[in-house]
Design an enzyme around this catalytic site. Structure first.
Site, mmCIF file in Angstrom:
data_model
loop_
_atom_site.group_PDB
_atom_site.id
_atom_site.type_symbol
_atom_site.label_atom_id
_atom_site.label_comp_id
_atom_site.label_asym_id
_atom_site.label_seq_id
_atom_site.Cartn_x
_atom_site.Cartn_y
_atom_site.Cartn_z
ATOM 1 N N GLY A 165 0.269 -1.506 0.031
ATOM 2 C CA GLY A 165 -0.098 0.559 0.050
ATOM 3 C C GLY A 165 1.009 0.865 -0.141
ATOM 4 O O GLY A 165 0.397 2.225 -0.051
ATOM 5 N N GLU A 200 -4.677 3.640 -12.435
ATOM 6 C CA GLU A 200 -5.881 2.930 -12.734
ATOM 7 C C GLU A 200 -6.743 3.680 -12.244
ATOM 8 O O GLU A 200 -7.579 4.305 -11.660
ATOM 9 C CB GLU A 200 -4.835 1.060 -11.765
ATOM 10 C CG GLU A 200 -4.443 0.733 -12.170
ATOM 11 C CD GLU A 200 -4.257 -0.212 -11.769
ATOM 12 O OE1 GLU A 200 -3.119 -1.228 -12.236
ATOM 13 O OE2 GLU A 200 -4.224 -0.722 -10.700
ATOM 14 N N LYS A 201 -7.805 2.785 -12.706
ATOM 15 C CA LYS A 201 -9.407 3.594 -12.512
ATOM 16 C C LYS A 201 -9.642 2.366 -12.066
ATOM 17 O O LYS A 201 -9.137 0.996 -11.232
ATOM 18 C CB LYS A 201 -10.361 2.494 -13.312
ATOM 19 C CG LYS A 201 -11.908 3.281 -13.533
ATOM 20 C CD LYS A 201 -11.944 4.715 -13.929
ATOM 21 C CE LYS A 201 -13.223 5.483 -13.358
ATOM 22 N NZ LYS A 201 -13.825 5.365 -12.567
ATOM 23 N N HIS A 208 -10.820 -9.010 -2.811
ATOM 24 C CA HIS A 208 -9.046 -9.180 -3.032
ATOM 25 C C HIS A 208 -9.156 -10.484 -2.918
ATOM 26 O O HIS A 208 -9.068 -11.048 -2.106
ATOM 27 C CB HIS A 208 -8.274 -8.061 -2.204
ATOM 28 C CG HIS A 208 -6.823 -8.086 -2.300
ATOM 29 N ND1 HIS A 208 -6.034 -7.641 -2.424
ATOM 30 C CD2 HIS A 208 -6.386 -9.356 -3.409
ATOM 31 C CE1 HIS A 208 -4.888 -7.343 -2.985
ATOM 32 N NE2 HIS A 208 -5.001 -8.805 -2.627
ATOM 33 N N GLU A 288 -1.574 -7.775 -9.521
ATOM 34 C CA GLU A 288 -0.376 -8.219 -9.107
ATOM 35 C C GLU A 288 -0.088 -9.228 -8.852
ATOM 36 O O GLU A 288 -0.529 -9.866 -8.817
ATOM 37 C CB GLU A 288 0.704 -7.146 -8.025
ATOM 38 C CG GLU A 288 0.023 -7.730 -6.625
ATOM 39 C CD GLU A 288 0.581 -6.780 -5.834
ATOM 40 O OE1 GLU A 288 1.266 -5.945 -5.870
ATOM 41 O OE2 GLU A 288 0.961 -6.964 -4.111
ATOM 42 N N ASN A 290 2.720 -11.720 -6.962
ATOM 43 C CA ASN A 290 3.947 -11.531 -5.698
ATOM 44 C C ASN A 290 3.972 -12.820 -6.089
ATOM 45 O O ASN A 290 4.162 -13.697 -5.904
ATOM 46 C CB ASN A 290 3.392 -12.429 -4.008
ATOM 47 C CG ASN A 290 2.683 -11.111 -3.681
ATOM 48 O OD1 ASN A 290 3.130 -9.444 -3.680
ATOM 49 N ND2 ASN A 290 1.302 -10.956 -2.978
ATOM 50 N N ARG A 292 6.857 -14.651 -4.441
ATOM 51 C CA ARG A 292 7.498 -15.533 -3.376
ATOM 52 C C ARG A 292 5.847 -16.340 -2.711
ATOM 53 O O ARG A 292 5.095 -16.665 -2.827
ATOM 54 C CB ARG A 292 7.561 -14.112 -2.727
ATOM 55 C CG ARG A 292 6.755 -13.293 -2.060
ATOM 56 C CD ARG A 292 6.822 -11.764 -0.797
ATOM 57 N NE ARG A 292 6.114 -10.593 -1.026
ATOM 58 C CZ ARG A 292 5.087 -10.894 -0.694
ATOM 59 N NH1 ARG A 292 4.339 -12.299 0.243
ATOM 60 N NH2 ARG A 292 4.133 -9.910 0.041
ATOM 61 N N VAL A 295 2.290 -14.148 3.562
ATOM 62 C CA VAL A 295 1.762 -14.485 4.759
ATOM 63 C C VAL A 295 0.546 -15.710 4.939
ATOM 64 O O VAL A 295 1.035 -16.705 5.442
ATOM 65 C CB VAL A 295 1.651 -13.505 5.002
ATOM 66 C CG1 VAL A 295 0.928 -13.759 6.930
ATOM 67 C CG2 VAL A 295 2.704 -12.488 5.410
ATOM 68 N N ARG A 338 -3.832 -12.221 11.359
ATOM 69 C CA ARG A 338 -2.644 -12.084 11.691
ATOM 70 C C ARG A 338 -2.726 -10.962 13.151
ATOM 71 O O ARG A 338 -3.516 -9.803 13.089
ATOM 72 C CB ARG A 338 -2.113 -10.924 10.529
ATOM 73 C CG ARG A 338 -2.167 -11.810 9.235
ATOM 74 C CD ARG A 338 -1.506 -10.873 7.619
ATOM 75 N NE ARG A 338 -1.214 -10.631 6.776
ATOM 76 C CZ ARG A 338 -0.975 -10.199 5.661
ATOM 77 N NH1 ARG A 338 -0.052 -9.850 5.950
ATOM 78 N NH2 ARG A 338 -1.031 -11.176 4.598
#
Length: 448
Positions: A165, A200-201, A208, A288, A290, A292, A295, A338
């Site tokens: 973010g 981006e729009k 998500h 996007e 990631n 890797r 978490v 978390r």
């Protein structure tokens, strides 16, 4: 399979990697800063080496020192965990050049996916739907305002590098965009050494949802279904679950196929995650990748029975994936929260010494922890202190187990976000599956 690996990370993810290595008979080497000398992962590793002073630049980001210890210890490979240097293409390349296996994708692919503008272009070419936006860097606020007028407000101003973010902000007017551009550009340059911005729009109140992928060096690739990660504060995830409470089987299949298109187009190897934004009509758009371990990987492990760290090690050592898409299936439901050392009302970090800790136990409960009863949460690192995962035969059972587990989770000496998490998982909208990225802002009456 490797005989010994070095873990270039700390805290609960280092402990998590050690656990799989022990089961596979792989010896582990930990590196630790002065602030982490009493860390659980230091005790759990077969060998541990002091790497430097507490600040990350003097310890966990010191590439040369880490590779020097890898050589001294006789490690064959380096696992970067998540965060820190896990998505640093320079570290991946230097690891390879020093004669070690990097447990992750190639530096070229990592670098491409770390540049959000380049990633958008690659996904478009691969036939993966992307959010309408700029295909090139935006030079300054004036150009940004001209482009935003064409798109129509609101627009999302984003940094091309980094994540979490940082450098990202939704803006609703030309005045707000002009004010936000310079500040976010400077912040991105400070954190990532790259102030490149794009637009981006805005997808209004999306979900998500991300797809876990695994691929080997022999052309085999599978996806392990989705994780819903919409409950966020400050664009950072705090509650994740698998599977999504709303996706239809048709959309699940389409998203999985899109993720595998991306993997094959990139020639991707090892574990990775393709992240999407999903609207109310289940249209999905690439956000996007990631490159890797995530978490939130435990919720995928719980519903599939696949040890993702084990698969990372096997793929990196040259083995073929033995998993096939046909045999993978979803069993039950898993939720992860978390737990942070932070004030639940304003989300500010709350470092300090833990004076007492009692952790929940029982059927369907999994804890990934970085602390014990006398640990100190220092101000030098991310304030996440544990991940709590509950699993049930269905979502309702997983939620009830999570509520009970949070109620019995007890930490003294520091503030934690447990009160906030209890309110989230007990909320009627959460129970109903209304898990959108706006959830915390709309329904949590604590911090802002």
């Amino acid at each position: 399979m490797f005989e010994k690996i070095l873990i270039a990370n700390r805290g609960e993810i280092a402990s998590r990697i050690i656990r799989s290595c022990k089961r596979l008979g792989v010896r582990t080497v930990a590196v630790y800063s002065e602030a982490d000398s009493n860390g659980l992962f230091v005790e759990e590793a077969d060998e541990a080496y002091l790497i430097g002073k507490p600040p990350v630049k003097e310890s966990y980001l010191n590439m040369e020192k880490i590779l020097e210890i890898a050589k001294e210890s006789g490690a064959e490979a380096v696992h970067p965990g998540y965060g820190l240097m896990s998505e640093n293409p320079e570290f991946a390349l230097k690891t390879k050049e020093a004669g070690f296996v990097f447990i992750g994708p190639t530096s070229d692919v990592m670098g491409m996916m770390g540049d959000k503008i380049a990633a958008r272009k690659e996904m478009t070419a691969a036939g993966v739907p992307v959010i309408p936006g700029t295909e090139e860097a935006v030079a300054d606020a004036e150009e940004a305002k001209r482009i935003a007028e064409d798109f129509g407000y609101p627009v999302m101003l984003k940094a091309s590098a980094g994540g979490g973010g940082i450098g990202m902000q939704a803006v609703y007017s030309p005045e707000e965009l002009e004010k936000a551009f310079e500040g976010n550009q400077k912040r991105a340059a400070s954190f990532f050494g790259n102030g490149t911005m794009f637009l981006e729009k805005v997808i209004e109140e999306p979900r998500h949802i991300e797809i876990q992928v695994l691929a080997d060096a022999h052309g085999n690739a599978v996806h392990l279904f989705e994780r819903e990660c919409s409950i966020q504060r400050r664009h950072q995830k705090v509650v994740e679950e698998a599977p999504s409470p709303v996706l239809t089987e048709k959309t699940r299949q389409k998203m999985g196929e899109a993720a595998l298109k991306a993997v094959r187009a990139l020639g991707y190897e090892n574990a990775g995650t393709i992240e999407f934004l999903v609207d109310d009509d289940e249209n999905f758009y690439f956000l996007e990748m990631n490159t890797r371990l995530q978490v939130e990987h435990p919720v995928t492990e719980e519903i599939t029975g696949v040890d993702l760290v084990e698969q990372q090690l096997r793929v990196a050592s040259g083995e073929r994936l033995e998993l096939t898409q046909e045999e993978l299936e979803i069993n039950g439901h898993a939720i992860e929260v978390r737990i942070y050392a932070e004030d639940p009302d304003n989300f500010f970090p709350s470092p300090g010494k833990i004076t007492e800790a009692r952790f929940p136990e029982g059927e369907g409960i999994r804890l990934e922890s970085a602390v014990h009863g006398t640990s100190e949460v220092t101000p030098f690192y991310d304030p996440m202190i544990a991940k709590l995962i509950t699993t049930g035969k269905d979502r309702n059972e997983a939620i009830e187990r999570m509520k009970e587990a949070l109620e019995s989770f007890h930490i003294e000496g520091i503030k934690t976000n447990i009160p906030m998490l209890e309110k989230v998982v007990s909320h009627e909208k959460f129970k109903d599956g209304e898990t959108k990225t706006s959830f915390v802002e709309k329904y949590y009456k604590g911090g802002r």
